[in-house]
Design a protein around this motif. Structure first.
Motif, mmCIF file in Angstrom:
data_model
loop_
_atom_site.group_PDB
_atom_site.id
_atom_site.type_symbol
_atom_site.label_atom_id
_atom_site.label_comp_id
_atom_site.label_asym_id
_atom_site.label_seq_id
_atom_site.Cartn_x
_atom_site.Cartn_y
_atom_site.Cartn_z
ATOM 1 N N LYS A 80 40.468 36.046 43.556
ATOM 2 C CA LYS A 80 39.245 36.836 43.576
ATOM 3 C C LYS A 80 39.327 37.924 42.517
ATOM 4 O O LYS A 80 40.263 38.718 42.495
ATOM 5 N N VAL A 81 38.343 37.950 41.630
ATOM 6 C CA VAL A 81 38.317 38.941 40.556
ATOM 7 C C VAL A 81 38.135 40.338 41.131
ATOM 8 O O VAL A 81 37.344 40.545 42.053
ATOM 9 N N LEU A 82 38.900 41.306 40.588
ATOM 10 C CA LEU A 82 38.705 42.708 40.946
ATOM 11 C C LEU A 82 37.755 43.321 39.929
ATOM 12 O O LEU A 82 38.072 43.388 38.739
ATOM 13 N N PRO A 83 36.566 43.790 40.348
ATOM 14 C CA PRO A 83 35.621 44.383 39.391
ATOM 15 C C PRO A 83 36.151 45.696 38.822
ATOM 16 O O PRO A 83 36.884 46.424 39.482
ATOM 17 N N ARG A 84 35.746 45.978 37.595
ATOM 18 C CA ARG A 84 36.148 47.249 36.974
ATOM 19 C C ARG A 84 35.713 48.450 37.805
ATOM 20 O O ARG A 84 36.371 49.487 37.823
ATOM 21 N N ASP A 85 34.595 48.334 38.531
ATOM 22 C CA ASP A 85 34.090 49.459 39.313
ATOM 23 C C ASP A 85 34.942 49.761 40.545
ATOM 24 O O ASP A 85 34.691 50.750 41.236
ATOM 25 N N ASN A 86 35.926 48.926 40.815
ATOM 26 C CA ASN A 86 36.873 49.181 41.899
ATOM 27 C C ASN A 86 38.122 49.902 41.405
ATOM 28 O O ASN A 86 39.135 49.954 42.104
ATOM 29 N N ILE A 87 38.045 50.450 40.206
ATOM 30 C CA ILE A 87 39.161 51.172 39.596
ATOM 31 C C ILE A 87 38.682 52.542 39.128
ATOM 32 O O ILE A 87 37.606 52.664 38.541
ATOM 33 N N LEU A 88 39.489 53.571 39.402
ATOM 34 C CA LEU A 88 39.257 54.926 38.901
ATOM 35 C C LEU A 88 40.466 55.351 38.076
ATOM 36 O O LEU A 88 41.616 55.079 38.470
ATOM 37 N N THR A 89 40.249 56.019 36.961
ATOM 38 C CA THR A 89 41.377 56.550 36.203
ATOM 39 C C THR A 89 41.651 57.995 36.618
ATOM 40 O O THR A 89 40.765 58.701 37.113
ATOM 41 N N THR A 90 42.883 58.425 36.404
ATOM 42 C CA THR A 90 43.330 59.754 36.827
ATOM 43 C C THR A 90 44.311 60.310 35.804
ATOM 44 O O THR A 90 44.763 59.602 34.894
ATOM 45 N N ASN A 91 44.656 61.569 35.978
ATOM 46 C CA ASN A 91 45.698 62.185 35.149
ATOM 47 C C ASN A 91 47.068 61.861 35.745
ATOM 48 O O ASN A 91 47.636 62.634 36.514
ATOM 49 N N GLY A 92 47.571 60.693 35.416
ATOM 50 C CA GLY A 92 48.859 60.257 35.932
ATOM 51 C C GLY A 92 48.765 59.717 37.342
ATOM 52 O O GLY A 92 47.792 59.958 38.067
ATOM 53 N N ALA A 93 49.797 58.974 37.755
ATOM 54 C CA ALA A 93 49.830 58.440 39.118
ATOM 55 C C ALA A 93 50.007 59.546 40.140
ATOM 56 O O ALA A 93 49.586 59.403 41.293
ATOM 57 N N ILE A 94 50.606 60.658 39.753
ATOM 58 C CA ILE A 94 50.803 61.742 40.713
ATOM 59 C C ILE A 94 49.457 62.275 41.189
ATOM 60 O O ILE A 94 49.286 62.599 42.370
ATOM 61 N N GLN A 95 48.472 62.338 40.284
ATOM 62 C CA GLN A 95 47.144 62.763 40.715
ATOM 63 C C GLN A 95 46.445 61.664 41.503
ATOM 64 O O GLN A 95 45.708 61.942 42.455
ATOM 65 N N ALA A 96 46.681 60.414 41.118
ATOM 66 C CA ALA A 96 46.104 59.297 41.872
ATOM 67 C C ALA A 96 46.561 59.353 43.330
ATOM 68 O O ALA A 96 45.752 59.235 44.264
ATOM 69 N N ASN A 97 47.857 59.552 43.534
ATOM 70 C CA ASN A 97 48.389 59.617 44.891
ATOM 71 C C ASN A 97 47.848 60.830 45.649
ATOM 72 O O ASN A 97 47.542 60.747 46.846
ATOM 73 N N TYR A 98 47.731 61.954 44.947
ATOM 74 C CA TYR A 98 47.189 63.155 45.579
ATOM 75 C C TYR A 98 45.741 62.929 46.012
ATOM 76 O O TYR A 98 45.344 63.288 47.126
ATOM 77 N N LEU A 99 44.946 62.340 45.144
ATOM 78 C CA LEU A 99 43.527 62.134 45.441
ATOM 79 C C LEU A 99 43.319 61.244 46.660
ATOM 80 O O LEU A 99 42.396 61.465 47.443
ATOM 81 N N ILE A 100 44.164 60.251 46.810
ATOM 82 C CA ILE A 100 44.044 59.355 47.965
ATOM 83 C C ILE A 100 44.218 60.148 49.259
ATOM 84 O O ILE A 100 43.429 60.022 50.203
#
Length: 400
Positions: A80-100
């Motif tokens: 199953k294709v993952l659409p681009r709209d199911n991805i957000l960019t962040t300032n590093g993975a540390i911010q990605a983890n924080y945002l979650i």
């Protein structure tokens, strides 16, 4: 006021990494320049960044070119294709983890976190008021936690299970069948799984042909999953500070996107262009081949070091990622890892990370070593460590 615990590993790196001679604590595959990145590409005449474009905020959720490349990677092993709209960019993975955590967790929620691991994965949920249970792994089980233990940790209010795969600090992996068992438990209770995959896809002791080769959590059919990654570790580009969040569940992405507006608005256009260039099909294969070859070469140097010093240290050999967790001892008694690392740095200029300080008091005698740096530096540094062990280990305090 939120009570912020000391972020031990980052405090240690901040204190010592710019004064050491041999940084074998660094967890990135040996970093490269933009010129080196271009040389790895099959399209060497292509500009890495566009210098004629006005530097606006850019695409709020992330540049299309970058998210398209990421979507292609997450879709490669999935039906199953993952659409681009199911991805957000962040300032590093540390911010990605924080945002979650910031977007999805709070008082009244219960979180189960794979342990040991990068401290922010369990500290941030605690700071936000969630209850956290540690799902402990052990060297006796090749640093894999127990599925039976996981079942006992589930509560009616369990909202999220957090895993780290490949694993920091041990270099272990949670295999495909193990991940499926975690998914089965999570789906039964409608629990979100957050998989920090920042060291993916540096697999050097397991191949895609292996039945237990772990796919990304996003590729395994369960919708309520979140994967985080970055350009820092596997892709040698920590300096551009690009990370991302990917999920099959669009409602999760939308919740995180709302929180993201409060924290960054958008990510640097220039940084996203560099990341898109690196992840383009014309570049990514050469870049990963370079880094996986480096990991394979250097993990064998590490193994020879452990064998040479087997009277003073032991480990579970890593199969992925860039880090190893090595236990130093004297006559079987674990050393004080902080004292060991401080004396080692003073005597030799070699920098390790003390496990008991940076990953928890359960890990007496352990140090984390980042071995996917330039080979000559790793080899020279480990030779210095051998000399230190032979000459100075008796001067190191034992763990209390």
């Amino acid at each position: 006021m939120v009570k912020i615990a000391r972020f031990s590993v980052e405090a240690w790196m901040d204190k010592y990494e710019h004064s050491c001679k041999y940084n074998i604590a660094e967890t990135c595959c040996a970093s490269i320049s933009i010129d080196q990145l271009r040389e790895l590409s099959e399209d060497k005449d292509r500009d890495v960044v566009t210098t004629s474009t006005a530097l606006t905020y850019g695409a709020i959720r992330g540049a299309d070119a970058l998210r398209d490349n990421l979507a292609r990677l997450y879709s490669a092993r999935s039906g199953k294709v993952l659409p681009r709209d199911n991805i957000l960019t962040t300032n590093g993975a540390i911010q990605a983890n924080y945002l979650i955590a910031y977007a999805l967790l709070g008082p009244g929620d219960h979180v189960i976190c794979h342990y040991p691991t990068y401290q922010s994965l369990y500290e941030i949920p605690k700071q936000l008021g969630a209850e956290v249970s540690l799902w402990k792994a052990s060297p006796e089980n090749k640093w894999s936690p127990s599925i039976d233990h996981l079942k006992t940790l589930i509560k009616p209010n369990t909202k999220m299970i957090i895993i780290n795969n490949p694993h920091n600090p041990t270099g272990a992996v949670l295999g495909k069948s193990f991940l499926q068992q975690v998914i089965d438990i999570a789906s039964e209770h409608n629990i979100i799984i957050h998989s920090d995959e920042v060291y993916r896809p540096i697999f050097h002791g397991i191949t895609p042909m292996d039945a237990e080769f772990p796919p990304s959590i996003v590729s395994m059919g369960y919708e309520r999953v979140i994967a985080t990654g970055s350009m820092s570790k596997a892709y040698s580009l920590a300096g551009i500070r690009i990370g991302w969040i990917a999920s099959r569940d669009r409602s999760i992405i939308e919740e995180i996107a709302e929180a993201r507006h409060y924290t960054l608005i958008s990510v640097s256009m220039l940084d996203e262009q560099v990341a898109a260039f690196a992840l383009d099909p014309s570049t990514i294969h050469s870049l990963l081949a370079r880094n996986i070859a480096l990991a394979k070469t250097n993990v064998e140097i590490m193994e020879k070091f452990v064998l040479k010093n087997d009277d003073a240290c032991d480990w579970v050999k890593p199969v992925a990622g860039t880090t190893a967790f090595v236990r130093f001892h004297r006559d079987g008694k674990p050393v004080d890892s902080v004292d060991f690392c401080e004396k080692l740095l003073e005597k030799t200029g070699v920098m390790f990370v003390p496990g008991s300080d940076c990953f928890g008091q359960d890990f007496k005698g352990y140090v984390r070593i980042g071995y996917v740096n330039h080979t000559e530096g790793v080899k020279e540094g480990l030779d210095k460590v051998t000399q230190f062990v032979r000459r100075n280990l008796d001067d190191v305090k034992l763990a209390e």
